[in-house]
Design a protein around this motif. Sequence first.
Motif, PDB file in Angstrom:
ATOM      1  N   UNK A 158      -4.978  -1.028  -7.603  1.00  0.00           N
ATOM      2  CA  UNK A 158      -6.115  -0.157  -7.334  1.00  0.00           C
ATOM      3  C   UNK A 158      -5.555   1.250  -7.188  1.00  0.00           C
ATOM      4  N   UNK A 159      -5.925   2.138  -8.102  1.00  0.00           N
ATOM      5  CA  UNK A 159      -5.411   3.518  -8.126  1.00  0.00           C
ATOM      6  C   UNK A 159      -6.495   4.523  -7.775  1.00  0.00           C
ATOM      7  N   UNK A 160      -6.062   5.731  -7.418  1.00  0.00           N
ATOM      8  CA  UNK A 160      -6.963   6.867  -7.296  1.00  0.00           C
ATOM      9  C   UNK A 160      -7.809   6.896  -6.044  1.00  0.00           C
ATOM     10  N   UNK A 161      -7.337   6.310  -4.967  1.00  0.00           N
ATOM     11  CA  UNK A 161      -8.077   6.343  -3.708  1.00  0.00           C
ATOM     12  C   UNK A 161      -7.168   6.877  -2.604  1.00  0.00           C
ATOM     13  N   UNK A 162      -7.797   7.338  -1.543  1.00  0.00           N
ATOM     14  CA  UNK A 162      -7.006   7.832  -0.414  1.00  0.00           C
ATOM     15  C   UNK A 162      -6.343   6.654   0.291  1.00  0.00           C
ATOM     16  N   UNK A 163      -5.311   6.971   1.023  1.00  0.00           N
ATOM     17  CA  UNK A 163      -4.611   5.928   1.769  1.00  0.00           C
ATOM     18  C   UNK A 163      -5.558   5.254   2.765  1.00  0.00           C
ATOM     19  N   UNK A 182      -6.344   1.286   2.910  1.00  0.00           N
ATOM     20  CA  UNK A 182      -6.059   0.510   4.118  1.00  0.00           C
ATOM     21  C   UNK A 182      -7.332  -0.153   4.656  1.00  0.00           C
ATOM     22  N   UNK A 183      -8.459   0.547   4.589  1.00  0.00           N
ATOM     23  CA  UNK A 183      -9.713   0.043   5.151  1.00  0.00           C
ATOM     24  C   UNK A 183     -10.441  -0.957   4.249  1.00  0.00           C
ATOM     25  N   UNK A 184      -9.933  -1.178   3.064  1.00  0.00           N
ATOM     26  CA  UNK A 184     -10.528  -2.138   2.135  1.00  0.00           C
ATOM     27  C   UNK A 184      -9.461  -3.138   1.693  1.00  0.00           C
ATOM     28  N   UNK A 198       0.852  -1.186   0.000  1.00  0.00           N
ATOM     29  CA  UNK A 198       0.000   0.000   0.000  1.00  0.00           C
ATOM     30  C   UNK A 198       0.889   1.238   0.000  1.00  0.00           C
ATOM     31  N   UNK A 199       0.544   2.190  -0.864  1.00  0.00           N
ATOM     32  CA  UNK A 199       1.197   3.508  -0.819  1.00  0.00           C
ATOM     33  C   UNK A 199       0.104   4.543  -0.548  1.00  0.00           C
ATOM     34  N   UNK A 200       0.420   5.808  -0.688  1.00  0.00           N
ATOM     35  CA  UNK A 200      -0.572   6.856  -0.400  1.00  0.00           C
ATOM     36  C   UNK A 200      -1.742   6.854  -1.363  1.00  0.00           C
TER      37      UNK A 200
END
Length: 192
Positions: free
Chosen positions: A152-157, A161-163, A88-90
């Motif tokens: 999976x791109x274009x989402x908040x960190x 993390x929560x998915x 996971x990144x930002x």
Amino acid sequence: MHLAGQIAWGDAPTWAGFVAAIIAAGFAAASFIKLKQQVDEQSSFIAEQRAFMAEQSATLALERQALQAAAGDRRTAQSRLVDMRSLVSRSNRVVTVTNRSNGTITNVQVKFGPYVASQIWETNSAESVVSTAPLLNPVPVVGAMRGAQFTLNGHTEATLVNNPPVLTFTDEGGVRWSVDDQGVYTELGSGT
């Protein structure tokens, strides 16, 4: 009055009947004793047979458990050779699925909660991307010693993390599997 040594022939049939009754009673007692011995022998034989059958049942139950365990091991062997790593990144999450088995897996998909991968690439066993074009979602086939990289791109960190990712695939035996981000394998059934 009877004299000694004289037989009272009037009582002879009574005495003969009495002797015959004693002999018959002796034979009846002997028959009863013999019958009791036979019943005891049969009871002993039946008890031995019951013990033998109980032992056989226990042996068969153990053999059945061993066969079921072996069948379960064979059923899960390929699925345990499919693994998933996640980074996971930002702004994105990259999940690499690697099929380390000698067989193919099909209908391979990674979901991130309600989200699906925005890009999927084929990888080799060293987890290096080898495809020049993105793969379909779900990936129809991942060959032996091959893999796929789901991004999976274009989402908040926080969303990433929560998915956490959940991998689903079908093994060569037609059994559908799910693998969560903790590495827990769950059999979903055949062809579902």
